[in-house]
Design a protein around this motif. Sequence first.
Motif, short mmCIF file in Angstrom:
data_model
loop_
_atom_site.label_atom_id
_atom_site.label_comp_id
_atom_site.label_asym_id
_atom_site.label_seq_id
_atom_site.Cartn_x
_atom_site.Cartn_y
_atom_site.Cartn_z
N GLU A 6 13.29 87.88 41.82
CA GLU A 6 13.03 87.54 40.82
C GLU A 6 13.47 87.79 39.51
O GLU A 6 13.36 89.45 39.35
N CYS A 22 15.93 83.80 41.25
CA CYS A 22 15.50 84.23 42.40
C CYS A 22 17.14 84.09 43.15
O CYS A 22 17.39 83.33 42.86
N TRP A 38 9.34 79.01 47.00
CA TRP A 38 8.35 80.33 45.49
C TRP A 38 6.95 80.09 46.40
O TRP A 38 6.38 79.14 46.84
N CYS A 97 9.73 85.14 45.60
CA CYS A 97 10.43 83.84 46.50
C CYS A 97 10.47 84.89 48.12
O CYS A 97 10.75 85.73 47.60
#
Length: 123
Positions: A6, A22, A38, A97
């Motif tokens: 991220e 991400c 997410w 993520c």
Amino acid sequence: QVQLQESGPGLVKPSQTLSLTCTVSGGSITTGDYYWNWIRQPPGKGLEWMGVITYSGSTYYSPSLKSRTSISRDTSRNHFTLQLSSVTSEDSAVYYCAIGPVLRLRISGYDYWGQGTQVTVSS
């Protein structure tokens, strides 16, 4: 092995839009192996699923965040992004993520996670 990272600003002002990326390595966001999610965790609270983008580009969002959330992808850069608009202090959290092999519109088991990035909403 897939790796997720991220990135984005650690500090966002109230009412602004939070934007995170991400970046994926070791796998392609366009293959059918995974769904790209997410997730966030506010301080002292549990994990909250925010949304997902599929390998075909379809998106699904948490009902509580749907009006403020957008997930997109850049297949040429092999990354996907999160945008959360009109942020408040309640949006301060560690954002992750994560990818899993099954499309589930809630927190689920994931095969791979990013390390997470702290985002603070403050003026």
